[in-house]
Write a protein that holds these residues in place. Structure first.
Motif, PDB file in Angstrom:
ATOM      1  N   ALA A 143      -8.528  -4.351   3.382  1.00 55.01           N
ATOM      2  CA  ALA A 143      -8.785  -2.979   3.423  1.00 55.01           C
ATOM      3  C   ALA A 143     -10.466  -2.926   3.285  1.00 55.01           C
ATOM      4  O   ALA A 143     -10.842  -2.144   4.199  1.00 55.01           O
ATOM      5  N   LEU A 179      -5.326  -2.511   9.470  1.00 58.01           N
ATOM      6  CA  LEU A 179      -5.584  -1.006   9.322  1.00 58.01           C
ATOM      7  C   LEU A 179      -5.025  -0.121  10.446  1.00 58.01           C
ATOM      8  O   LEU A 179      -5.230  -0.238  11.502  1.00 58.01           O
ATOM      9  N   ASP A 200      -7.996   2.906  -2.001  1.00 57.02           N
ATOM     10  CA  ASP A 200      -8.991   3.506  -2.139  1.00 57.02           C
ATOM     11  C   ASP A 200     -10.499   2.551  -2.134  1.00 57.02           C
ATOM     12  O   ASP A 200     -10.240   1.790  -2.846  1.00 57.02           O
ATOM     13  N   TYR A 250     -12.910   6.309   0.306  1.00 51.23           N
ATOM     14  CA  TYR A 250     -12.016   6.461   1.507  1.00 51.23           C
ATOM     15  C   TYR A 250     -10.863   5.825   1.234  1.00 51.23           C
ATOM     16  O   TYR A 250     -10.490   4.837   0.560  1.00 51.23           O
ATOM     17  N   ARG A 251      -9.811   6.631   1.771  1.00 51.71           N
ATOM     18  CA  ARG A 251      -8.375   6.280   1.539  1.00 51.71           C
ATOM     19  C   ARG A 251      -8.064   5.489   2.893  1.00 51.71           C
ATOM     20  O   ARG A 251      -8.189   6.079   3.944  1.00 51.71           O
ATOM     21  N   VAL A 252      -7.538   4.270   2.951  1.00 47.06           N
ATOM     22  CA  VAL A 252      -7.217   3.316   3.789  1.00 47.06           C
ATOM     23  C   VAL A 252      -5.637   3.072   4.061  1.00 47.06           C
ATOM     24  O   VAL A 252      -5.236   2.538   2.868  1.00 47.06           O
ATOM     25  N   ARG A 253      -5.149   2.879   5.021  1.00 47.08           N
ATOM     26  CA  ARG A 253      -3.821   2.958   5.307  1.00 47.08           C
ATOM     27  C   ARG A 253      -3.599   1.481   6.003  1.00 47.08           C
ATOM     28  O   ARG A 253      -4.096   1.306   7.159  1.00 47.08           O
ATOM     29  N   LEU A 254      -3.011   0.518   5.517  1.00 44.73           N
ATOM     30  CA  LEU A 254      -2.495  -0.672   6.252  1.00 44.73           C
ATOM     31  C   LEU A 254      -0.979  -0.870   6.326  1.00 44.73           C
ATOM     32  O   LEU A 254      -0.254  -0.180   5.672  1.00 44.73           O
ATOM     33  N   TYR A 273      -7.736   5.752   8.236  1.00 48.26           N
ATOM     34  CA  TYR A 273      -8.520   5.757   7.103  1.00 48.26           C
ATOM     35  C   TYR A 273      -9.002   7.412   7.201  1.00 48.26           C
ATOM     36  O   TYR A 273      -9.261   7.983   8.026  1.00 48.26           O
ATOM     37  N   GLN A 324     -11.988  -4.457   6.869  1.00 49.94           N
ATOM     38  CA  GLN A 324     -11.632  -3.744   7.957  1.00 49.94           C
ATOM     39  C   GLN A 324     -12.411  -2.497   8.007  1.00 49.94           C
ATOM     40  O   GLN A 324     -12.848  -2.112   8.987  1.00 49.94           O
ATOM     41  N   LEU A 325     -12.503  -1.828   6.940  1.00 45.99           N
ATOM     42  CA  LEU A 325     -13.429  -0.417   6.734  1.00 45.99           C
ATOM     43  C   LEU A 325     -14.776  -0.765   6.945  1.00 45.99           C
ATOM     44  O   LEU A 325     -15.521  -0.049   7.646  1.00 45.99           O
ATOM     45  N   THR A 349      -1.496   1.238   0.869  1.00 45.37           N
ATOM     46  CA  THR A 349      -2.780   2.438   0.682  1.00 45.37           C
ATOM     47  C   THR A 349      -3.846   1.796  -0.305  1.00 45.37           C
ATOM     48  O   THR A 349      -3.556   1.136  -1.384  1.00 45.37           O
TER      49      THR A 349
END
Length: 99
Positions: free
Chosen positions: A26, A83, A54, A73-77, A86, A29-30, A52
């Motif tokens: 997370a 990823l 933050d 940031y809320r990141v979804r994997l 986001y 990748q962000l 998910t």
């Protein structure tokens, strides 16, 4: 490229990457997308589809650093730790305390 042996060690018994791998993925990748290094991962949750997280990022550096502008940031994997989306959910001053 990861070998099969390394890939197995990163996945839990259900085919999903483990917690530490999800957290690392997370943040990494962000960082690649935003071109900024994350400050921390403040939340990580398993979902039906993957994870998910933050991730806290310094958006504007100021002096003193307590005046720096942070963003969450809320990141979804997905289950393999890749990823898939986001969004920025919050901006705040580093010195701000939640009530």
């Amino acid at each position: 490229m990861a070998t099969t042996e390394n890939n197995k060690s990163d996945h839990g018994g259900n085919g999903r990457v483990d917690v530490s791998t999800a957290m690392r993925n997370a943040a990494e990748q962000l960082a690649a997308l935003l071109q900024r290094e994350p400050d921390s991962v403040s939340s990580l949750n398993a979902t039906d589809d993957g994870w998910t997280a933050d991730v806290e990022v310094v958006e504007i550096e100021k002096i003193p650093d307590t005046m720096s502008v942070m963003a969450s940031y809320r990141v979804r994997l997905d289950g393999q730790g890749q990823l898939v989306g986001y969004e920025r959910i919050r901006r705040y001053s580093r010195g701000q305390v939640d009530r």
